[in-house]
Design an enzyme around this catalytic site. Structure first.
Site, PDB file in Angstrom:
ATOM      1  N   ARG A   1     -13.014  -3.958  -7.076  1.00  0.00           N
ATOM      2  CA  ARG A   1     -12.646  -4.754  -5.915  1.00  0.00           C
ATOM      3  C   ARG A   1     -13.892  -5.079  -5.089  1.00  0.00           C
ATOM      4  O   ARG A   1     -14.711  -4.202  -4.816  1.00  0.00           O
ATOM      5  CB  ARG A   1     -11.667  -3.912  -5.086  1.00  0.00           C
ATOM      6  CG  ARG A   1     -10.933  -4.630  -4.025  1.00  0.00           C
ATOM      7  CD  ARG A   1      -9.863  -3.734  -3.453  1.00  0.00           C
ATOM      8  NE  ARG A   1     -10.440  -2.596  -2.725  1.00  0.00           N
ATOM      9  CZ  ARG A   1      -9.827  -1.964  -1.735  1.00  0.00           C
ATOM     10  NH1 ARG A   1      -8.611  -2.317  -1.367  1.00  0.00           N
ATOM     11  NH2 ARG A   1     -10.400  -0.960  -1.118  1.00  0.00           N
TER      12      ARG A   1
ATOM     13  N   TYR B   1     -10.758  -0.370  10.972  1.00  0.00           N
ATOM     14  CA  TYR B   1     -11.991   0.108  10.324  1.00  0.00           C
ATOM     15  C   TYR B   1     -12.366  -0.736   9.116  1.00  0.00           C
ATOM     16  O   TYR B   1     -13.417  -0.544   8.538  1.00  0.00           O
ATOM     17  CB  TYR B   1     -11.854   1.585   9.911  1.00  0.00           C
ATOM     18  CG  TYR B   1     -10.577   1.915   9.167  1.00  0.00           C
ATOM     19  CD1 TYR B   1     -10.442   1.625   7.819  1.00  0.00           C
ATOM     20  CD2 TYR B   1      -9.497   2.478   9.837  1.00  0.00           C
ATOM     21  CE1 TYR B   1      -9.262   1.903   7.150  1.00  0.00           C
ATOM     22  CE2 TYR B   1      -8.315   2.758   9.179  1.00  0.00           C
ATOM     23  CZ  TYR B   1      -8.198   2.472   7.828  1.00  0.00           C
ATOM     24  OH  TYR B   1      -7.025   2.737   7.173  1.00  0.00           O
ATOM     25  N   LYS B   2     -11.500  -1.678   8.726  1.00  0.00           N
ATOM     26  CA  LYS B   2     -11.813  -2.543   7.585  1.00  0.00           C
ATOM     27  C   LYS B   2     -12.605  -3.753   8.092  1.00  0.00           C
ATOM     28  O   LYS B   2     -13.734  -3.600   8.518  1.00  0.00           O
ATOM     29  CB  LYS B   2     -10.526  -2.912   6.851  1.00  0.00           C
ATOM     30  CG  LYS B   2      -9.883  -1.676   6.168  1.00  0.00           C
ATOM     31  CD  LYS B   2      -8.526  -1.923   5.554  1.00  0.00           C
ATOM     32  CE  LYS B   2      -8.003  -0.635   4.906  1.00  0.00           C
ATOM     33  NZ  LYS B   2      -6.568  -0.663   4.634  1.00  0.00           N
TER      34      LYS B   2
ATOM     35  N   ASP C   1       2.066  -6.090   7.766  1.00  0.00           N
ATOM     36  CA  ASP C   1       0.905  -5.213   7.779  1.00  0.00           C
ATOM     37  C   ASP C   1      -0.329  -6.089   7.561  1.00  0.00           C
ATOM     38  O   ASP C   1      -0.439  -6.789   6.547  1.00  0.00           O
ATOM     39  CB  ASP C   1       1.038  -4.145   6.678  1.00  0.00           C
ATOM     40  CG  ASP C   1      -0.066  -3.101   6.780  1.00  0.00           C
ATOM     41  OD1 ASP C   1      -1.185  -3.463   7.192  1.00  0.00           O
ATOM     42  OD2 ASP C   1       0.195  -1.936   6.428  1.00  0.00           O
TER      43      ASP C   1
ATOM     44  N   PHE D   1       0.849  -1.189   0.000  1.00  0.00           N
ATOM     45  CA  PHE D   1       0.000   0.000   0.000  1.00  0.00           C
ATOM     46  C   PHE D   1       0.889   1.245   0.000  1.00  0.00           C
ATOM     47  O   PHE D   1       1.887   1.299   0.714  1.00  0.00           O
ATOM     48  CB  PHE D   1      -0.882  -0.030   1.247  1.00  0.00           C
ATOM     49  CG  PHE D   1      -1.968   0.992   1.245  1.00  0.00           C
ATOM     50  CD1 PHE D   1      -3.117   0.816   0.490  1.00  0.00           C
ATOM     51  CD2 PHE D   1      -1.846   2.160   1.992  1.00  0.00           C
ATOM     52  CE1 PHE D   1      -4.131   1.760   0.493  1.00  0.00           C
ATOM     53  CE2 PHE D   1      -2.856   3.114   2.007  1.00  0.00           C
ATOM     54  CZ  PHE D   1      -3.999   2.914   1.248  1.00  0.00           C
TER      55      PHE D   1
HETATM   56  C1  LIG Z   1      -5.850   0.651   4.523  1.00  0.00           C
HETATM   57  C2  LIG Z   1      -4.370   0.573   4.562  1.00  0.00           C
HETATM   58  C3  LIG Z   1      -3.585   1.603   5.134  1.00  0.00           C
HETATM   59  C4  LIG Z   1      -4.224   2.879   5.614  1.00  0.00           C
HETATM   60  O1  LIG Z   1      -3.482   3.499   6.603  1.00  0.00           O
HETATM   61  P1  LIG Z   1      -4.160   4.584   7.534  1.00  0.00           P
HETATM   62  O2  LIG Z   1      -3.040   5.226   8.232  1.00  0.00           O
HETATM   63  O3  LIG Z   1      -5.121   3.869   8.437  1.00  0.00           O
HETATM   64  O4  LIG Z   1      -4.915   5.527   6.644  1.00  0.00           O
HETATM   65  C5  LIG Z   1      -2.221   1.423   5.232  1.00  0.00           C
HETATM   66  N1  LIG Z   1      -1.631   0.277   4.768  1.00  0.00           N
HETATM   67  C6  LIG Z   1      -2.353  -0.704   4.200  1.00  0.00           C
HETATM   68  C7  LIG Z   1      -1.668  -1.942   3.718  1.00  0.00           C
HETATM   69  C8  LIG Z   1      -3.727  -0.581   4.059  1.00  0.00           C
HETATM   70  O5  LIG Z   1      -4.440  -1.536   3.466  1.00  0.00           O
END
Ligand SMILES: *Cc1c(COP(=O)(O)O)cnc(C)c1O
Length: 405
Positions: A364, A217-218, A192, A113
């Site tokens: 997705r 939150y996911k 992660d 990400f």
């Molecule tokens: C959703 C996601 C994030 C988002 O990070 P936030 O700091 O919560 O906005 C970061 N890394 C990955 C791999 C994600 O899927």
């Protein structure tokens, strides 16, 4: 056997919506509004500042961390909540890099990400510019293709920074194998779990992971902006230094010592004042996980995603699947590619099927057995096929890009 009709009843889902975006933002737990409202009126409203002690706000990040731990196969006392995932990536990466001072390379992959990569890039850049005053500890970020990670692990690697489930394709890394490889090469691992926690069984302790981070939150349904978690393996908990330190991670926060001294164990990863309202909503969401078997959840998630792929494949045989075909090699989402993916997703949303779009061409769909049924999954596949075959997506209003896709 987990009763998913019971967990479904615990969510307040809008009528007529098939929700395939719980991988991005989980739905509202029915109990959350009442719980947060009670916290506000009875704790904040009545106790005022006394709430930190009397309502347990101060210890809430650990208390909630201890409820996340079993969902990710972590030891009790090894997880703490706070901040956002991006910040927790920074802390884990800084801590791990300091624990391998003789090595320079952070290994990540091109499927990671962007926020994780940005954190790593700017940490490398800051050290290069000598923000730490020494300027002689250069780090390097090495990014390889996801399939090349295993081969790229060698004795130059200080730390691997990998997201277990790819946010675009759902491709699943083999955490146990890559962790073993990293350790054999003398490297540390950061996992992660953004698209793993609440999506599939995770066995951090068993895999021997060093650090892990994730959001809530996911798949964990904590609500927009719900706080992140960080895991530090107990064997590192007394040595890890987060670099981003704050008073609540101090050994004695209320001594107001001008010099930071790390709290014992995972507490040192706390930074500042925790988001009590958000943690309270998350606690309500975590109640739903009580009694849910992760293995049963995984089985059901595979059943749903397989049904979706089969149904879409039967009606749209030319639509390329962007996810691994083998369910054991993907997380709990399925992605397809289409040059007009954005417009198709918008047209589907107009029909009540909510998925999302990831640039440049990914549609997705997340599969969340806690509240998604097989019938809905099949209906969503039908509607996707209909939108594509009738070109219902080919309307100017479906091409207007919103700020959040
Ligand atoms: C959703 C996601 C994030 C988002 O990070 P936030 O700091 O919560 O906005 C970061 N890394 C990955 C791999 C994600 O899927």
């Amino acid at each position: 056997m987990t009763d998913f009709s019971q967990s479904r009843a615990a969510f307040d889902l809008p009528e007529g919506v098939i929700y395939l975006d719980g991988n991005s933002l989980g739905p509202l737990p029915r109990s959350a509004a009442e719980r947060v409202s009670r916290m506000m009126t009875q704790e904040w409203g009545r106790l005022l500042i006394r709430g930190w002690n009397e309502a347990g706000w101060y210890v809430q990040p650990r208390r909630v961390g201890d409820r996340i731990a079993p969902l990710i196969g972590a030891e009790p006392g090894s997880v703490v909540m706070g901040d956002t995932l991006s910040i927790k990536v920074f802390q884990a990466l800084s801590a791990a890099a300091q624990m391998r001072p003789e090595r320079r390379v952070i290994l990540s992959d091109s499927g990671n990400f962007p926020s994780d990569l940005y954190v790593a890039q700017e940490l490398v850049a800051a050290l290069e510019r000598g923000v730490d005053g020494s300027a002689d500890r250069g780090l390097e970020l090495r990014i390889v293709a996801p399939e090349e990670v295993e081969a790229a692990i060698d004795d130059s690697i200080a730390v691997t920074l990998l997201t277990e489930v790819d946010y675009r394709t759902g491709r699943l890394h083999d955490m146990a194998a890559l962790t073993a490889n990293a350790h054999a090469a003398g490297a540390l691992t950061i996992w992660d779990l953004a698209h793993s926690a609440g999506a599939l069984p995770v066995h951090l302790a068993e895999a021997g992971a060093d650090f892990a981070v994730g959001c809530t939150y996911k798949y964990l349904n904590g609500g927009p902006g719900a706080p992140a978690f960080i895991y530090v393996a107990p064997r590192h908990a007394e040595t890890a230094r987060p670099a981003l330190a704050g008073w609540m991670g101090h050994a004695a926060p209320f001594a107001f010592d001008p010099h930071w001294a790390p709290a014992s164990g995972i507490e040192r990863m706390r930074v500042g004042t925790p988001p009590v309202l958000a943690l309270t909503a998350l606690e309500a969401a975590l109640d739903i996980w009580e009694g849910v078997s992760m293995d049963a959840l995984r089985q059901e998630s595979i059943r749903l995603s397989e049904a979706f792929i089969a149904a879409v494949g039967a009606r749209l045989p030319g639509l390329p699947l962007a996810s691994p075909r083998d369910p054991e090699r993907r997380g709990s989402q399925v992605s397809f590619r289409h040059p007009d993916a954005y417009a198709i997703v918008q047209a589907l949303i107009a029909q009540g099927v909510i998925g999302d779009f990831r640039a440049p061409d990914i549609m997705r769909f997340g599969f969340t057995p806690l509240y998604l049924t097989l019938a809905e999954t099949e209906r969503a596949a039908d509607l996707l096929a209909e939108v594509v075959l009738t070109e219902a997506w080919n309307q100017p209003e479906y091409r207007i890009r919103a700020q959040v896709t």
